[in-house]
Design a protein around this motif. Structure first.
Motif, short mmCIF file in Angstrom:
data_model
loop_
_atom_site.label_atom_id
_atom_site.label_comp_id
_atom_site.label_asym_id
_atom_site.label_seq_id
_atom_site.Cartn_x
_atom_site.Cartn_y
_atom_site.Cartn_z
N GLU A 33 37.65 37.09 32.74
CA GLU A 33 37.68 35.71 32.27
C GLU A 33 38.93 34.96 32.72
OE1 GLU A 33 37.07 35.56 28.06
OE2 GLU A 33 35.13 36.58 28.15
N ASN B 188 35.50 34.87 39.07
CA ASN B 188 34.34 34.00 39.34
C ASN B 188 33.15 34.27 38.46
OD1 ASN B 188 35.74 32.69 41.37
ND2 ASN B 188 34.61 33.62 43.06
N TRP B 189 33.05 35.48 37.93
CA TRP B 189 31.86 35.88 37.18
C TRP B 189 31.95 35.49 35.70
CZ3 TRP B 189 33.77 38.22 41.35
CH2 TRP B 189 32.89 38.55 42.38
N GLY C 38 35.55 30.73 32.15
CA GLY C 38 34.89 29.53 31.66
C GLY C 38 34.89 28.40 32.69
N ASP C 39 35.82 28.47 33.65
CA ASP C 39 35.94 27.41 34.64
C ASP C 39 35.21 27.75 35.93
OD1 ASP C 39 36.80 24.96 35.59
OD2 ASP C 39 38.70 25.72 36.34
N ASN C 40 34.06 28.42 35.82
CA ASN C 40 33.34 28.87 37.02
C ASN C 40 32.09 28.05 37.31
OD1 ASN C 40 31.55 29.70 35.06
ND2 ASN C 40 31.47 31.84 35.72
N ARG C 41 31.97 26.89 36.70
CA ARG C 41 30.73 26.13 36.84
C ARG C 41 30.69 25.25 38.09
NH1 ARG C 41 32.18 26.62 31.63
NH2 ARG C 41 30.63 27.39 30.14
N LEU C 42 31.84 24.93 38.63
CA LEU C 42 31.89 24.10 39.84
C LEU C 42 32.32 24.95 41.02
CD1 LEU C 42 33.65 20.90 38.43
CD2 LEU C 42 31.20 21.26 38.82
N HIS D 134 35.92 25.12 41.98
CA HIS D 134 36.82 25.73 40.99
C HIS D 134 36.85 27.25 41.14
CE1 HIS D 134 37.10 22.26 37.82
NE2 HIS D 134 37.20 21.82 39.07
#
Length: 241
Positions: free
Chosen positions: A104, A133-134, A137-141, A144
């Protein structure tokens, strides 16, 4: 006899590999000849200090032959432990860093840092993203994810290794032309102070940040982020171009 010969050959190969494998936080003779310099020797954190301070941030330790920023009491919120290599500023260079991060986790590598009193490390410096990356929480874009020019340009292919595994990133800046080579693959390229850069800026979160709009510095400090997660950095070396 053939079986014995195969075993002996395997043992010999293993011995050769163990002898020739490069130790962490060292330079080969060729690297030295090519002009590479270590920014961390694996034993002491020298030449680094907290951004906008004179001393090293207290939440960094040496662990696993690496400089490690320690997880904060509130994950995702650092303890103002962003650090920079303060011995000199760099303009044109290749910077190679190995990094790994906890599950995370989120962090970053910065270049062209200009210190603004009371302002964070990222206020006027490009960030190369460090991320799980998996699970982060900041993996949506896409821009990022690990290896990206944070919030501006994605790393493609997205080739970072999972949390707990070592990655390598080589950031090269030469007369404004920048590349990110992650785990041996070119994943990002762009040009500072160019129309391309201005378009990327307009579409990013930094579009109204006065320090970003003023322009990225021609030379600045190298820095590492404290984002409140365990993150390790080793084999930090630079070659001026």
């Amino acid at each position: 006899m053939r079986k014995v010969s195969i075993i002996m050959a395997c043992l010999f190969s293993a011995c050769v590999l163990s002898i020739t494998a490069q130790k962490n936080n060292t330079l080969t003779a060729k690297e030295k000849a090519d002009g590479w310099k270590l920014l961390f020797d694996g034993k002491k954190i020298e030449g680094w200090r907290q951004c906008n301070k004179t001393e090293m941030a207290q939440n960094w330790v040496i662990d696993d032959e690496a400089m490690k920023v320690q997880r904060g009491s509130v994950p995702g919120r650092g303890a103002e432990g962003d650090i920079l290599y303060s011995v000199k500023k760099f303009g044109n260079f290749s910077l190679s860093i190995d990094w790994k991060i906890e599950k995370e986790g989120n962090s970053g590598i910065f270049y062209g840092i200009v210190e603004y009193p009371g302002r964070p490390i990222y206020i006027a410096a490009p960030e190369v993203q460090v991320l799980d990356n998996w699970n982060a929480g900041d993996n949506r874009l896409a821009n990022h994810l690990a290896g990206s020019l944070y919030d501006m340009l994605p790393a493609l292919p997205s080739n970072a290794k999972p949390a707990g595994e070592w990655n390598n990133i080589v950031i090269t800046v030469n007369q404004g032309k920048v590349t990110h080579v992650q785990n041996g693959e070119l994943v990002c390229s762009y040009e500072l102070w160019s129309p391309q850069w201005e378009e990327l800026l307009k579409k990013s979160k930094f579009k109204d940040w006065p320090e970003f709009v003023k322009g990225i510095a021609k030379e600045g400090y190298i820095g590492l982020q404290d984002h409140g997660y365990d993150c390790w950095f080793r084999n930090i070396k630079i070659k001026e171009l």
